[in-house]
Write a protein that holds these residues in place. Structure first.
Motif, PDB file in Angstrom:
ATOM      1  N   ARG A 123       0.843  -1.194   0.000  1.00 58.31           N
ATOM      2  CA  ARG A 123       0.000   0.000   0.000  1.00 58.31           C
ATOM      3  C   ARG A 123       0.874   1.239   0.000  1.00 58.31           C
ATOM      4  O   ARG A 123       1.902   1.284   0.675  1.00 58.31           O
ATOM      5  N   LEU A 124       0.454   2.246  -0.776  1.00 52.71           N
ATOM      6  CA  LEU A 124       1.131   3.542  -0.774  1.00 52.71           C
ATOM      7  C   LEU A 124       0.186   4.551  -0.130  1.00 52.71           C
ATOM      8  O   LEU A 124      -0.812   4.938  -0.736  1.00 52.71           O
ATOM      9  N   PRO A 125       0.452   4.966   1.110  1.00 54.48           N
ATOM     10  CA  PRO A 125      -0.477   5.860   1.811  1.00 54.48           C
ATOM     11  C   PRO A 125      -0.706   7.162   1.055  1.00 54.48           C
ATOM     12  O   PRO A 125       0.234   7.768   0.537  1.00 54.48           O
ATOM     13  N   ALA A 126      -1.962   7.567   1.003  1.00 54.35           N
ATOM     14  CA  ALA A 126      -2.298   8.823   0.330  1.00 54.35           C
ATOM     15  C   ALA A 126      -1.723  10.015   1.064  1.00 54.35           C
ATOM     16  O   ALA A 126      -1.541  11.083   0.488  1.00 54.35           O
TER      17      ALA A 126
ATOM     18  N   LEU B 261       4.098   5.905  -7.336  1.00 57.82           N
ATOM     19  CA  LEU B 261       4.930   6.981  -6.801  1.00 57.82           C
ATOM     20  C   LEU B 261       5.003   8.160  -7.768  1.00 57.82           C
ATOM     21  O   LEU B 261       5.001   9.322  -7.344  1.00 57.82           O
ATOM     22  N   LYS B 262       5.040   7.883  -9.054  1.00 56.13           N
ATOM     23  CA  LYS B 262       5.086   8.953 -10.046  1.00 56.13           C
ATOM     24  C   LYS B 262       3.793   9.751 -10.060  1.00 56.13           C
ATOM     25  O   LYS B 262       3.787  10.961 -10.319  1.00 56.13           O
ATOM     26  N   ARG B 263       2.670   9.069  -9.780  1.00 62.70           N
ATOM     27  CA  ARG B 263       1.372   9.743  -9.820  1.00 62.70           C
ATOM     28  C   ARG B 263       1.032  10.458  -8.512  1.00 62.70           C
ATOM     29  O   ARG B 263       0.143  11.289  -8.488  1.00 62.70           O
ATOM     30  N   ARG B 264       1.759  10.119  -7.435  1.00 66.37           N
ATOM     31  CA  ARG B 264       1.417  10.717  -6.148  1.00 66.37           C
ATOM     32  C   ARG B 264       1.795  12.195  -6.138  1.00 66.37           C
ATOM     33  O   ARG B 264       2.898  12.570  -6.502  1.00 66.37           O
TER      34      ARG B 264
ATOM     35  N   VAL C 266      -2.657  26.929  -0.704  1.00 60.54           N
ATOM     36  CA  VAL C 266      -3.490  25.866  -0.142  1.00 60.54           C
ATOM     37  C   VAL C 266      -4.944  26.162  -0.487  1.00 60.54           C
ATOM     38  O   VAL C 266      -5.387  27.316  -0.427  1.00 60.54           O
ATOM     39  N   PRO C 267      -5.704  25.146  -0.909  1.00 61.02           N
ATOM     40  CA  PRO C 267      -7.109  25.407  -1.231  1.00 61.02           C
ATOM     41  C   PRO C 267      -7.967  25.510   0.028  1.00 61.02           C
ATOM     42  O   PRO C 267      -7.780  24.757   0.984  1.00 61.02           O
ATOM     43  N   LEU C 268      -8.875  26.450   0.024  1.00 62.69           N
ATOM     44  CA  LEU C 268      -9.899  26.568   1.067  1.00 62.69           C
ATOM     45  C   LEU C 268     -11.234  26.613   0.364  1.00 62.69           C
ATOM     46  O   LEU C 268     -11.483  27.520  -0.440  1.00 62.69           O
ATOM     47  N   ARG C 269     -12.072  25.599   0.614  1.00 60.86           N
ATOM     48  CA  ARG C 269     -13.361  25.468  -0.068  1.00 60.86           C
ATOM     49  C   ARG C 269     -13.193  25.549  -1.592  1.00 60.86           C
ATOM     50  O   ARG C 269     -13.985  26.162  -2.295  1.00 60.86           O
ATOM     51  N   GLY C 270     -12.119  24.904  -2.045  1.00 68.25           N
ATOM     52  CA  GLY C 270     -11.892  24.777  -3.479  1.00 68.25           C
ATOM     53  C   GLY C 270     -11.171  25.931  -4.139  1.00 68.25           C
ATOM     54  O   GLY C 270     -10.872  25.871  -5.332  1.00 68.25           O
ATOM     55  N   ILE C 271     -10.842  26.980  -3.391  1.00 68.76           N
ATOM     56  CA  ILE C 271     -10.183  28.163  -3.956  1.00 68.76           C
ATOM     57  C   ILE C 271      -8.794  28.296  -3.339  1.00 68.76           C
ATOM     58  O   ILE C 271      -8.645  28.284  -2.120  1.00 68.76           O
ATOM     59  N   GLU C 272      -7.781  28.446  -4.193  1.00 69.17           N
ATOM     60  CA  GLU C 272      -6.425  28.543  -3.686  1.00 69.17           C
ATOM     61  C   GLU C 272      -6.195  29.855  -2.936  1.00 69.17           C
ATOM     62  O   GLU C 272      -6.576  30.933  -3.402  1.00 69.17           O
TER      63      GLU C 272
ATOM     64  N   SER D 296     -11.179  11.875  -8.606  1.00 66.67           N
ATOM     65  CA  SER D 296     -10.045  12.391  -9.383  1.00 66.67           C
ATOM     66  C   SER D 296      -9.090  13.233  -8.560  1.00 66.67           C
ATOM     67  O   SER D 296      -7.878  13.200  -8.779  1.00 66.67           O
ATOM     68  N   ASN D 297      -9.622  14.008  -7.626  1.00 70.35           N
ATOM     69  CA  ASN D 297      -8.811  15.002  -6.921  1.00 70.35           C
ATOM     70  C   ASN D 297      -8.613  14.735  -5.434  1.00 70.35           C
ATOM     71  O   ASN D 297      -7.804  15.401  -4.789  1.00 70.35           O
ATOM     72  N   GLY D 298      -9.365  13.749  -4.887  1.00 75.38           N
ATOM     73  CA  GLY D 298      -9.267  13.469  -3.463  1.00 75.38           C
ATOM     74  C   GLY D 298      -7.861  13.205  -2.970  1.00 75.38           C
ATOM     75  O   GLY D 298      -7.437  13.779  -1.962  1.00 75.38           O
ATOM     76  N   PRO D 299      -7.067  12.360  -3.665  1.00 80.88           N
ATOM     77  CA  PRO D 299      -5.714  12.078  -3.181  1.00 80.88           C
ATOM     78  C   PRO D 299      -4.861  13.338  -3.019  1.00 80.88           C
ATOM     79  O   PRO D 299      -4.001  13.397  -2.147  1.00 80.88           O
ATOM     80  N   ARG D 300      -5.117  14.339  -3.831  1.00 79.20           N
ATOM     81  CA  ARG D 300      -4.345  15.569  -3.739  1.00 79.20           C
ATOM     82  C   ARG D 300      -4.553  16.270  -2.390  1.00 79.20           C
ATOM     83  O   ARG D 300      -3.630  16.920  -1.877  1.00 79.20           O
TER      84      ARG D 300
END
Length: 252
Positions: free
Chosen positions: A44-47, A80-83, A95-101, A240-244
């Motif tokens: 496993r590769l932790p998110a 690892l390349k995609r992380r 840093v995003p706050l409610r979707g806005i950087e 699509s974006n959760g891991p980020r």
């Protein structure tokens, strides 16, 4: 009479055993973790950005774990390349706050915690206090913002569905965004406050719907659709974006 010491089982592992796996010329630290419930080796590769982890069954041994990781090196290299690269909570970071950087700005040692502002160069989060406490102060503030948003969404959906939720807790989970226990207690990842509001709203609707149906039956999904029309869009965003979202700041 001669006493013989009982030989140590080959599967016994020191508490923090790990090994190095060379991938694309770099040594990657792989941790070993024993789980009595495991029936096979898993990698496993932790998110959250931590080391890869090989989980061993009760009768597994470290040599077999190494061989397993070697066989899965191509899978691990691709992951690892995609992380996403990690983003520390520090001066100048976005840093995003409610979707806005928002850009993180130090407010100096003046009293206060965090203030959101619309600056000339875009939205920013002004963090007050000593620089060494910036990450913790911002993390604590984001968790408070997350709690306010999540509790409001849960209350709204619960009223519409005519259910009574139990205690709402916030965690920093890496495998799920929310959960509902059989007692009606709800748990959410505080990192949902980083996502667009409709994503947080969908997760809240999903868990509240479990207060009616503790399953994922068609009836359950009808409840979710009633509470969150157009739910497929935030679901897709999260896939699509959760891991980020796990790449931001320190865990905790």
């Amino acid at each position: 009479m001669t006493f013989f010491r009982k030989p140590r089982r080959a599967s016994a592992l020191p508490k923090e055993e790990h090994f190095l796996l060379t991938i694309d010329g770099a040594d990657i630290r792989v941790r070993l973790r024993r789980d009595a419930r495991a029936r096979r080796f898993t990698l496993r590769l932790p998110a959250s950005g931590g080391d890869p982890v090989v989980t061993l069954p009760a009768d597994g041994c470290s040599r077999a774990a190494r061989n397993f990781a070697e066989r899965e090196r191509h899978w691990l290299a691709a992951r690892l390349k995609r992380r996403p690269d990690s983003v520390a909570f520090e001066e100048g970071a976005l840093v995003p706050l409610r979707g806005i950087e928002h850009r993180i700005v130090s407010g100096g040692r003046h009293r206060g915690t965090v203030r959101r502002e619309d600056g000339d160069l875009g939205p920013r989060l002004v963090v007050f206090g000593a620089a060494e406490h910036l990450s913790r102060r911002l993390t604590d503030w984001l968790k408070r913002e997350a709690r306010a948003d999540i509790e409001a969404a849960v209350a709204d959906h619960a009223a519409r569905l005519k259910v009574t939720p139990g205690r709402v807790t916030l965690r920093d989970t890496t495998t799920r965004w929310g959960s509902c226990s059989s007692s009606g207690a709800l748990s959410f990842s505080w990192r949902l406050v980083l996502a667009p509001p409709e994503v947080l709203d969908y997760v809240a609707a999903h868990e509240v719907a479990h207060l009616k149906e503790m399953n994922h039956s068609p009836r359950f999904w009808r409840h979710v659709e009633t509470l969150c029309p157009g739910m497929e869009e935030p679901r897709a965003w999260l896939r699509s974006n959760g891991p980020r979202l796990h790449a931001y700041g320190a865990g905790g």
